[in-house]
Design a protein around this motif. Structure first.
Motif, mmCIF file in Angstrom:
data_model
loop_
_atom_site.group_PDB
_atom_site.id
_atom_site.type_symbol
_atom_site.label_atom_id
_atom_site.label_comp_id
_atom_site.label_asym_id
_atom_site.label_seq_id
_atom_site.Cartn_x
_atom_site.Cartn_y
_atom_site.Cartn_z
ATOM 1 N N UNK A 1 -11.907 2.237 -0.801
ATOM 2 C CA UNK A 1 -11.837 1.234 -1.856
ATOM 3 C C UNK A 1 -10.733 1.520 -2.871
ATOM 4 N N UNK A 2 -10.156 2.732 -2.865
ATOM 5 C CA UNK A 2 -9.035 3.042 -3.757
ATOM 6 C C UNK A 2 -7.684 2.708 -3.123
ATOM 7 N N UNK A 3 -7.687 2.467 -1.839
ATOM 8 C CA UNK A 3 -6.412 2.240 -1.137
ATOM 9 C C UNK A 3 -5.758 0.942 -1.570
ATOM 10 N N UNK A 4 -6.565 -0.079 -1.893
ATOM 11 C CA UNK A 4 -5.980 -1.340 -2.332
ATOM 12 C C UNK A 4 -5.229 -1.182 -3.640
ATOM 13 N N UNK A 5 -5.799 -0.456 -4.603
ATOM 14 C CA UNK A 5 -5.120 -0.215 -5.870
ATOM 15 C C UNK A 5 -3.852 0.616 -5.647
ATOM 16 N N UNK A 6 -3.900 1.538 -4.721
ATOM 17 C CA UNK A 6 -2.716 2.348 -4.415
ATOM 18 C C UNK A 6 -1.578 1.479 -3.894
ATOM 19 N N UNK A 7 -1.877 0.562 -2.980
ATOM 20 C CA UNK A 7 -0.832 -0.313 -2.460
ATOM 21 C C UNK A 7 -0.331 -1.281 -3.531
ATOM 22 N N UNK B 1 14.276 -2.327 -9.053
ATOM 23 C CA UNK B 1 14.975 -3.046 -7.992
ATOM 24 C C UNK B 1 15.611 -2.116 -6.966
ATOM 25 N N UNK B 2 16.081 -0.962 -7.388
ATOM 26 C CA UNK B 2 16.762 -0.039 -6.480
ATOM 27 C C UNK B 2 15.821 1.018 -5.906
ATOM 28 N N UNK B 3 14.533 0.805 -6.043
ATOM 29 C CA UNK B 3 13.585 1.830 -5.579
ATOM 30 C C UNK B 3 13.629 1.963 -4.057
ATOM 31 N N UNK B 4 13.893 0.853 -3.349
ATOM 32 C CA UNK B 4 13.936 0.909 -1.882
ATOM 33 C C UNK B 4 15.084 1.766 -1.394
ATOM 34 N N UNK B 5 16.200 1.767 -2.143
ATOM 35 C CA UNK B 5 17.382 2.522 -1.720
ATOM 36 C C UNK B 5 17.401 3.940 -2.287
ATOM 37 N N UNK B 6 17.105 4.106 -3.553
ATOM 38 C CA UNK B 6 17.247 5.393 -4.214
ATOM 39 C C UNK B 6 15.941 6.177 -4.341
ATOM 40 N N UNK B 7 14.835 5.525 -4.161
ATOM 41 C CA UNK B 7 13.559 6.235 -4.203
ATOM 42 C C UNK B 7 13.216 6.748 -5.585
ATOM 43 N N UNK B 8 12.734 7.990 -5.650
ATOM 44 C CA UNK B 8 12.221 8.522 -6.913
ATOM 45 C C UNK B 8 13.324 8.762 -7.938
ATOM 46 N N UNK C 1 8.418 -9.844 1.379
ATOM 47 C CA UNK C 1 9.122 -8.632 1.805
ATOM 48 C C UNK C 1 8.667 -7.424 0.989
ATOM 49 N N UNK C 2 8.438 -7.628 -0.316
ATOM 50 C CA UNK C 2 7.947 -6.526 -1.133
ATOM 51 C C UNK C 2 6.513 -6.157 -0.767
ATOM 52 N N UNK C 3 5.709 -7.149 -0.424
ATOM 53 C CA UNK C 3 4.340 -6.864 0.028
ATOM 54 C C UNK C 3 4.354 -6.054 1.314
ATOM 55 N N UNK C 4 5.319 -6.390 2.200
ATOM 56 C CA UNK C 4 5.446 -5.625 3.430
ATOM 57 C C UNK C 4 5.929 -4.206 3.160
ATOM 58 N N UNK C 5 6.842 -4.049 2.200
ATOM 59 C CA UNK C 5 7.335 -2.716 1.857
ATOM 60 C C UNK C 5 6.256 -1.868 1.200
ATOM 61 N N UNK C 6 5.377 -2.490 0.446
ATOM 62 C CA UNK C 6 4.295 -1.756 -0.219
ATOM 63 C C UNK C 6 3.140 -1.445 0.719
#
Length: 777
Positions: free
Chosen positions: A159-165, A176-183, A337-342
């Motif tokens: 039940x915590x996995x939904x909040x995590x996603x 915006x650049x999180x997909x490319x540069x990460x943390x 696309x962001x939902x798929x990435x998350x």
């Protein structure tokens, strides 16, 4: 797969038998339903066999071994599963347990897992169409049922996995650049996630661990302390925290609110929180048991505001009594696309089959069946004995004793009594589903949350009535225990030989220890003697006929060498109880010392007897002479001149502790009694009680006292005693003390009548002298 929404397996499948008609369904599905039905019957049938032998408890099959080469049939495998499920419990308790009654809707959920495995073997195109239909139908039904328009759904086991996603989705959206540069992009603006201090324990740490964020990214918002509920998030303080984080260059990311806190079931001010989140461009996520009431016709305004949030998590399994169905997180987002990435959506059709058990169960229950179950759970709260001003479907209460003075002694364990009350109610009425929770300010409380338990346990109105009756029965006992606890402490501290032990966690009258005093400096020996005396004291107290419970205390955390006294009623005589404990302890201590002294006396007596017997043998040798000791010569000499010697022996008198001669035994042919042993002193463990009255109870009726200075003569008393009806037992008119004195007077008067010659013309005998003799006696 061509059926319309709302149709399908409910019209074609009977959940009670799982044996659909062959012309309407795939034969493989029919066989699967039949096998599942047989497996469920076998697993639920756990009755013990009468002829089962004891050695089967340690059968060879319970020991792990290699896999059999020839394989086993389904019946044998299911039988093994049944033994693993119930074998150990039945061996330990010798009782028969049943599986949770999941009902036919639960069988539909279990069938969904079997169907998901079967559907996964279809070809890819057919599998895609089927999973898309199942996912779209289930999402549409849930959004309409819980008033969440234009929403998407993510099905997950934890039940915590939904909040995590959802957190990952918000990070992808705000950076915006999180997909490319990460943390690396998080260094510029550190994200902040806000949760309530009343949220479930460990939620913030779990999110940070899964997201790879430091704990400094988690901000706990305190609840109201002056106005409103003590378990609602402080909105004004949250606003200040957000502004402070913005000034420090941080990025407020997400707020987790509660529509029913895990402990008390309170709902945050969701309307004001939504406005605050829109102001700071934050995501609002809501979770809690009160979200179930969104399916009802009437919904409170505080919970109805949850329909405007950005996402919510629903736990339908506990609300509807469905086993092994996934939790659902409904959310609104425009970028697929962001939902798929998350990870909220997946391109793998197999993952979409998670919704299949829920799809089958929702169709079986229907809209009316779902609403009826939630409505039934909400109505159970209205029958509870606790008033709820917030109209919450969760009721939390605790035991609290009001006092005339506002100062409540700190050593009165209200929390311990609440814990005892909750455990007893859960044991007496298991179908109610009550449990014990720990709240930050209130401490230990009893919680009744029917939305989480009623569908699973099958709670009915009569169960709540039984719960109320048990609560009314237990409250007076708790009150009496709390009121007499201070009196018991004072009585124990006033008694010399007893020591009062402070134990705040004991929900009973108190804890006492018999204080053993010894002049010896050996601490180990004193500790053993103390343990011996208190153990024997506990045994003696349990042998008394009373309503009290005496024990060694809790298994963990209790004091050693103590007697724990349980709950009591208002008619307890505390002084008699303390006096009995002290008298019994002294008697045990005296008997222990007497046994030690007697052991020492017997040891010394044996040594003295050995010396005297050795001396007697030497004297006998001198009297008989040396010739009589030679075997052949001694026999001839004893034949012609027998030697007459008086037998000399010794006997040990335990009462006097001395050796005595046995000559009197040979003279009188019987052993002399010697000194008459004194009667064994016995301590009175309880006062004189009426027939049927148990120990430590205050007597409601007082016996008539006997006046020793009465003007009635002893002769008249004797006549009255003789005129007593034969069927009247002694003690019904008078107490035992008065009856004993009356018997003494009767004997005195009778003796005086037999010894003195009293004429009929003379006056009655002087009773003063007989009265003095009776008093002296």
């Amino acid at each position: 797969a061509a059926c319309e929404p709302g149709e399908g397996l409910r019209a074609e499948t009977s959940c009670s038998s799982f044996n659909p008609s062959p012309p309407m369904v795939d034969p493989t599905l029919a066989e699967m339903g039949k096998n599942l039905n047989e497996a469920m019957k076998m697993l639920e049938d756990n009755q013990r066999k009468v002829e089962e032998e004891n050695e089967k408890k340690y059968a060879r099959k319970d020991i792990p071994g290699p896999l059999q080469g020839s394989g086993q049939d389904m019946v044998s495998i299911l039988q093994l599963v049944q033994n693993l499920m119930h074998g150990e419990e039945e061996e330990e308790t010798s009782q028969s347990y049943r599986l949770q009654n999941v009902g036919e809707q639960g069988h539909m959920a279990l069938l969904g897992h079997s169907l998901a495995a079967y559907i996964s073997v279809l070809d890819r195109e057919r599998l895609r169409k089927l999973t898309t239909r199942i996912l779209s139908d289930t999402t549409l039904w849930l959004c309409r049922l819980f008033r969440y328009e234009n929403g998407s759904a993510y099905y997950h086991e934890d039940d915590r996995e939904g909040l995590l996603k959802i957190c990952r989705l918000v990070i992808h959206t705000r950076y915006e650049d999180y997909t490319l540069e990460g943390f690396n992009v998080l260094y510029t603006k550190q994200p902040v996630i806000y949760i309530s201090s009343a949220a479930r324990a460990g939620l913030g740490q779990a999110l940070c661990n899964q997201l790879g964020l430091p704990l400094s990214c988690m901000c706990r918002v305190p609840c109201n302390t002056m106005f409103g509920s003590q378990h609602q998030m402080d909105v004004a303080l949250l606003d200040r925290l957000i502004k402070d984080d913005v000034e420090c260059g941080k990025l407020p990311l997400l707020l987790v609110a509660n529509a029913g806190t895990p402990g008390a079931g309170h709902t945050d001010k969701l309307g004001r929180l939504k406005e605050l989140c829109e102001q700071h461009k934050m995501w609002l996520h809501v979770e809690g048991v009160n979200l179930a009431t969104l399916a009802l016709g009437y919904v409170s305004s505080s919970v109805l505001a949850a329909t405007k949030c950005d996402s919510m998590t629903l736990t339908l399994g506990s609300w509807l009594g469905l086993p092994a169905v996934p939790a659902v997180t409904l959310y609104r987002h425009e970028d697929p696309s962001l939902s798929l990435a998350a990870g909220l959506t997946s391109s793998q059709p197999v993952e979409k089959l998670r919704a299949l058990p829920l799809w089958l169960s929702l169709q079986y229950l229907g809209h009316d069946g779902i609403v009826e179950r939630i409505k039934h759970a909400s109505q159970l709260v209205s029958n509870s004995p606790v008033e709820d001003e917030l109209s919450s479907p969760v009721v939390v209460f605790k035991f609290f004793q009001e006092y005339s003075n506002r100062a409540i002694p700190a050593h009165f364990p209200d929390c311990a009594l609440s814990l005892q009350l909750g455990e007893q109610l859960a044991q007496l009425v298991p179908a109610s589903g009550v449990d014990v929770v720990e709240l930050e300010d209130e401490g230990t409380c009893v919680r009744f949350s029917p939305l989480m338990t009623s569908a699973v346990l099958g709670t009915e109105i009569q169960d709540i009535d039984h719960l109320v009756d048990c609560l009314k029965m237990k409250i007076p006992v708790l009150t009496s225990t709390l009121q007499l606890r201070e009196e018991f402490e004072q009585e124990v501290r006033r008694t010399v030989s007893l020591l009062y032990i402070e134990d705040l966690g004991w929900p009973g009258l108190g804890v006492v220890r018999y204080n053993y005093h010894s002049d010896e400096k050996n601490d180990d020996k004193q500790e053993k003697e103390l343990e011996k005396i208190n153990t024997e004291l506990l045994k003696k107290l349990n042998e008394l006929e009373s309503d009290l419970t005496f024990s060694l205390g809790p298994e963990f955390g209790g004091q050693k060498n103590c007697v724990y006294i349980g709950m009591v009623t208002e008619d307890l005589d505390v002084s008699e109880l303390v006096e009995t404990i002290a008298a019994t302890g002294r008697e045990i201590e005296e008997n222990s010392r007497l046994l030690e002294n007697m052991t020492e006396v017997v040891r010394k007596g044996i040594q003295e007897a050995q010396l005297q017997l050795q001396k007697a043998n030497e004297e006998r040798l001198l009297e008989e002479g040396l010739l009589r000791q030679i075997p052949v010569v001694g026999s001839v000499l004893n034949w012609f001149s027998p030697f007459q010697a008086s037998p000399k022996g010794r006997t040990f008198n335990l009462t006097a502790g001395s050796l005595e001669s046995t000559e009197s035994m040979y003279v009188s042919k019987a052993q002399g009694t010697g000194t008459t042993p004194p009667p064994t002193p016995t301590s009175s463990l309880a006062k004189q009680r009426l027939p049927g009255q148990k120990a430590f109870k205050r007597s409601l009726r007082s016996s008539d006292g006997f006046s020793e200075t009465s003007s009635i003569s002893h002769c008249d008393d004797l006549d009255k005693l003789d005129q007593r009806p034969p069927n009247l037992s002694p003690g019904q008119e008078q107490g035992p003390l008065e009856m004993e004195r009356a018997e003494e007077q009767k004997e005195v008067v009778q003796a005086k009548t037999d010894t003195e010659d009293i004429d009929s013309d003379q006056s009655p005998p002087d009773c003063t002298k007989a009265e003095e003799q009776a008093s002296q006696r």
